[in-house]
Design a protein around this motif. Structure first.
Motif, mmCIF file in Angstrom:
data_model
loop_
_atom_site.group_PDB
_atom_site.id
_atom_site.type_symbol
_atom_site.label_atom_id
_atom_site.label_comp_id
_atom_site.label_asym_id
_atom_site.label_seq_id
_atom_site.Cartn_x
_atom_site.Cartn_y
_atom_site.Cartn_z
ATOM 1 N N ARG A 680 81.642 66.747 33.751
ATOM 2 C CA ARG A 680 80.664 67.612 33.092
ATOM 3 C C ARG A 680 80.634 69.005 33.719
ATOM 4 N NH1 ARG A 680 77.755 62.748 33.116
ATOM 5 N NH2 ARG A 680 76.853 62.195 31.087
ATOM 6 N N ASN A 681 80.062 69.955 32.950
ATOM 7 C CA ASN A 681 79.742 71.255 33.506
ATOM 8 C C ASN A 681 78.638 71.099 34.545
ATOM 9 O OD1 ASN A 681 81.287 73.112 31.617
ATOM 10 N ND2 ASN A 681 80.025 72.013 30.130
ATOM 11 N N THR A 682 78.757 71.816 35.658
ATOM 12 C CA THR A 682 77.619 71.897 36.555
ATOM 13 C C THR A 682 76.537 72.745 35.893
ATOM 14 O OG1 THR A 682 78.299 73.925 37.696
ATOM 15 C CG2 THR A 682 79.192 71.845 38.530
ATOM 16 N N ASP A 683 75.319 72.651 36.401
ATOM 17 C CA ASP A 683 74.239 73.467 35.855
ATOM 18 C C ASP A 683 74.557 74.954 35.941
ATOM 19 O OD1 ASP A 683 72.987 71.045 35.635
ATOM 20 O OD2 ASP A 683 71.274 71.553 36.903
ATOM 21 N N PHE A 684 75.436 75.335 36.883
ATOM 22 C CA PHE A 684 75.677 76.749 37.181
ATOM 23 C C PHE A 684 77.025 77.241 36.649
ATOM 24 C CE2 PHE A 684 73.559 74.485 40.696
ATOM 25 C CZ PHE A 684 72.273 74.990 40.522
ATOM 26 N N ASN A 685 77.633 76.483 35.744
ATOM 27 C CA ASN A 685 78.963 76.834 35.234
ATOM 28 C C ASN A 685 78.859 77.837 34.089
ATOM 29 O OD1 ASN A 685 81.722 76.836 34.881
ATOM 30 N ND2 ASN A 685 81.748 74.987 33.611
#
Length: 813
Positions: A680-685
């Motif tokens: 998944r994408n990190t929250d900060f991506n």
């Protein structure tokens, strides 16, 4: 606002007729870069005085120099000595209100041949000679002049390549898609707790910095593959240095502005011995925003104050001792019971009154001594601590026939209150950081040291569950103790690093460190190698490579969490190990002209042994560390992974001909895997980040007007689908774990302006400035909140701050 514009308009038309020339003193000390041994017979020369070119002097036997009667303005200073690389200090600001003190370290030249010009260190290169990539030196002048930075190092750093700062209310630093919790703060060689107001356990940012930029000397900022002396960080490092006060003349600074009333005092304790003091104090003035009708995201009034000091004592035989410290306290009461329905509240929860106080402080002692021209020792002993204290009262709303709260006179009708949460997190550290630097020759330098931190924890937390029942009073559960810990642990980080010039243009930096945390047997990293290589090419080009293994302990409060400690006395995560990461970086650096620099970096970061939940979920510690909330995970195991890669570009014109600019761009991808095995994408991506900063200075005799601008564009934060049933039961937004970070908020956009006017008078300097943050009032989304509406919906988009003018007036005398 009109009064501010009028004031700036008026001062810009001050008379520019012939005035007496104002002058000031430039002085300081010149030392060897590695051994810190004072250098005699160094030539100090001012190169940009058209009427009297080549004004200069020589250092004395203890490396001191003095230039008197230097006209105010921006000055360029050349520092040179046979056998050393020349240093060229561009655009040093000389003001009438304070002496300019410049202590400079010169780097010994590898070769000194007839007819060969020894090149100077590039402007902006890190102070730490072991850092060959992803490192930059920053100055207080930069923190002051960047539009939108509000005079803070953290917000200033968001302009650098690879760094995001897409939160108007916080100064969290997101580096290359990493959690801001991966950033390490260092002051005078020791690690310090989060040095920001309104700090939450497990974070490294906050609303306002506690450390006054007036206290800072030139410092370093790292974004990856940092040298071996920096352990316990996987994202980046702030390595801050504190400056000494003036040891010959008493000087004062008074400042009044929207962010606070400040005072700074410095001067000699003893002119004979050369000892000095430096003291600062600030008290918040955020009530001015309310008075001016400016939205700060809440009707609550944040209150904070902070102070710092440094006492410097030169000793015999090239030794000195400094006693220093800083600290602050911050308080906010988010009282929903006293707010109107239409009031904004982006910092709290809509079902309770919240009382919150945070405090942190550090006091330290630093001893330095140049044993001889080749050996330098340094040791810092410090005591630090931080406390967060919170208390929540649940509000019982009177509901109407539709099941929604009744509103009277634009306020919710509240029938009662009951306490539901009470916690106090306290952590102290006793830190010791001795080091020894030895220069074998101009080609080879070795540095070795140890950083030790003795932690003492006192975490207490109790809470009650809230169970909403349709058409019936809300039920409160029994109190449960989630934290109850009074323990201690030792963190040790020995290191050794070596820099050697393999050839005239080829430099190697190699290091080894280790990390041991005594809390559990899994928190031990026996060997972490760090390696860097830099190759200087013709035509002012440089190629660099670096790699390193880095590790970090977890936010300390997470080790002691339990679901109900009164019953089972068992911490869920007391045995969680370190998060680890390999960094690989390559860079290309070229000077396109005397004052124009191009830099391109590419990197790959592999994260492993990341704490994730044992049960199947999307949770990862890589998504934590931002915001004003703690985390409450289940049983954690070190089985998670992540990977970040990207490319960064920096085009920078250093200040010359009255202007400068900095353009940075980053393209990156940051992803992770939780226990459900989904990438998944990190929250900060955010995928990309772009910043463009420009400033122009106009001179009016001895006065000057600076106009700066900044454009920011960053990819939006990620989120997921809302679990409606769980959200209604919890009365707060709960996301579906399976669909986490499948949706993205719109891109973050912001345009800032800064205007400051400086008036120099005899022994006095006035500065009037306004930082216009988000001039266009762009609505950037912050998060989703739980807010039931008459139509049955409850998901509300919360927006970040709009247009925010930050005004201050400062006088130096």
């Amino acid at each position: 606002m009109k009064s501010i514009y009028s004031l700036l308009f008026c001062v810009s038309f001050f008379s520019t007729q012939a005035q007496p020339v104002l002058t000031q003193i430039i002085r300081g000390r010149i030392s060897d870069h590695e051994s810190k041994y004072p250098l005699a017979n160094v030539t100090i020369q001012i190169t940009n005085l058209p009427s009297t070119p080549g004004v200069g002097t020589l250092t004395d036997s203890v490396g001191r120099y003095r230039l008197s009667n230097v006209p105010v303005g921006r000055r360029t200073i050349r520092i040179s000595r046979i056998g050393y690389k020349e240093a060229l200090l561009n655009n040093i600001i000389v003001d009438a209100g304070r002496e300019t003190i410049l202590d400079v370290d010169l780097e010994e030249a590898v070769t000194e041949l007839a007819g060969v010009t020894v090149k100077a260190q590039r402007t902006g290169d890190a102070r730490n000679e072991m850092a060959l990539v992803s490192a930059r030196q920053f100055t207080v002048d930069e923190a002051d002049r960047y539009a939108g930075s509000r005079g803070e190092p953290a917000r200033m750093a968001s302009n650098f390549a690879g760094v995001q700062g897409a939160d108007d209310s916080r100064n969290d630093i997101v580096i290359r898609g990493n959690s801001p919790g991966g950033v390490l703060w260092r002051v005078e060689g020791i690690s310090v707790p989060n040095p920001n107001h309104f700090a939450i356990a497990g974070t490294t940012g906050g609303s306002v910095s506690i450390i006054s930029n007036k206290m800072l000397a030139n410092s370093d900022f790292f974004t990856g593959a940092f040298p071996a002396e920096y352990g316990n960080g996987i994202a980046g490092v702030f390595d801050l240095r504190l400056r000494n006060g003036n040891n010959e003349k008493h000087q004062r600074t008074l400042q009044f502005g929207f962010l606070g009333t400040e005072a700074a005092l410095e001067g000699p304790l003893s002119r004979k011995s050369g000892s000095s003091y430096f003291v600062t104090y600030r008290y918040a003035n955020l009530w001015l925003f309310k008075k001016a009708g400016i939205d700060i995201g809440t009707q609550a009034l944040p209150r904070y104050q902070d102070a710092s000091f440094r006492l410097n004592f030169p000793l015999k035989n090239n030794a000195k001792l400094a006693i220093w410290g800083f600290g602050g306290t911050s308080t906010i009461d988010l009282l929903i019971s006293e707010q109107e329905v239409t009031d904004r509240n982006i910092f709290g929860q809509n079902d309770r009154d919240q009382y919150y106080t945070a405090r942190m402080g550090v006091v330290g002692l630093t001893f330095e001594k140049a044993l001889n021209p080749k050996t330098f020792i340094r040791a810092t002993l410090a005591e630090s601590g931080n406390v967060q204290d919170a208390y929540h009262n649940y509000l019982f709303f009177q509901n109407g026939a539709d099941g929604l709260p009744v509103v009277e006179n634009n306020r919710y009708k509240i029938t009662g209150q009951a306490p539901i949460l009470d916690y106090r997190f306290s952590e102290t550290r006793t830190s010791l950081a001795p080091s020894l630097t030895h220069k074998f020759s101009a080609r080879s330098t070795l540095k070795a040291g140890l950083i030790g931190d003795l932690y003492s924890f006192n975490f207490i937390d109790s809470a009650r569950t809230v169970t909403p029942i349709p058409n019936a009073p809300t039920q409160l559960g029994a109190w449960q103790t989630r934290w109850d810990s009074r323990q201690s642990a030792l963190l040790l980080q020995p290191y050794v690093q070596w820099r050697v010039n393999l050839a005239d243009r080829l430099t190697l930096s190699a290091g080894l460190t280790s990390l041991y945390f005594s809390l559990n047997k899994n928190s031990y990293s026996p060997a972490e190698p760090r390696l860097g290589l830099a190759w200087d090419l013709p035509n002012r080009q440089k190629i660099s490579l670096a790699a390193g293994l880095h590790s970090q302990i977890q936010p300390t409060y997470t080790y002691f969490y339990g679901t109900d400690l009164e019953k089972n006395r068992q911490y869920l995560n007391s045995d969680v190990g370190l998060t680890k990461s390999w960094h690989y970086v390559t860079s290309y650096d070229r000077l396109l002209g005397r004052n124009l620099r191009l830099k391109v970096e590419a990197y790959y970061q592999r994260l492993f042994e990341v704490p994730i939940e044992e049960q199947r979920s999307s949770f990862s510690i890589l998504n934590t560390g931002a915001g004003f909330t703690r985390i409450f995970p289940g049983k954690l195991v070190n089985r998670g992974t992540g990977r970040n890669y990207g490319a960064e570009l920096t085009l920078e014109k250093f200040f010359s001909d009255g202007y400068y600019f900095l353009v940075t761009g980053s393209l990156f991808d940051a992803k992770y895997k939780g226990s459900d095995g989904v990438l998944r994408n990190t929250d900060f991506n955010g995928k990309y980040a772009f910043n463009a900063v420009f400033a122009k200075e106009f001179s009016f005799g001895r006065n000057s007007l600076n106009v700066g601008a900044k454009v920011t564009a960053i990819g939006g934060r990620w989120y997921g689908l809302v679990d409606e049933a769980a959200s209604k039961a919890a009365q707060e937004i709960v996301y579906q774990s399976a669909n986490r970070n499948t949706l993205q908020f719109p891109d973050y956009r912001r345009f800032d302006l800064k205007v400051d006017y400086k008036l120099n008078r005899t022994r006095l300097t006035h500065t009037i400035a306004v930082d216009f943050v988000n001039v266009l009032g762009i609505q950037n989304i912050l998060t989703l909140s739980y807010a039931p509406q008459p139509d049955g919906t409850f998901i509300k988009r919360e927006y970040q701050l709009g247009f925010l003018p930050v005004f201050y007036y400062r006088v130096d005398f």
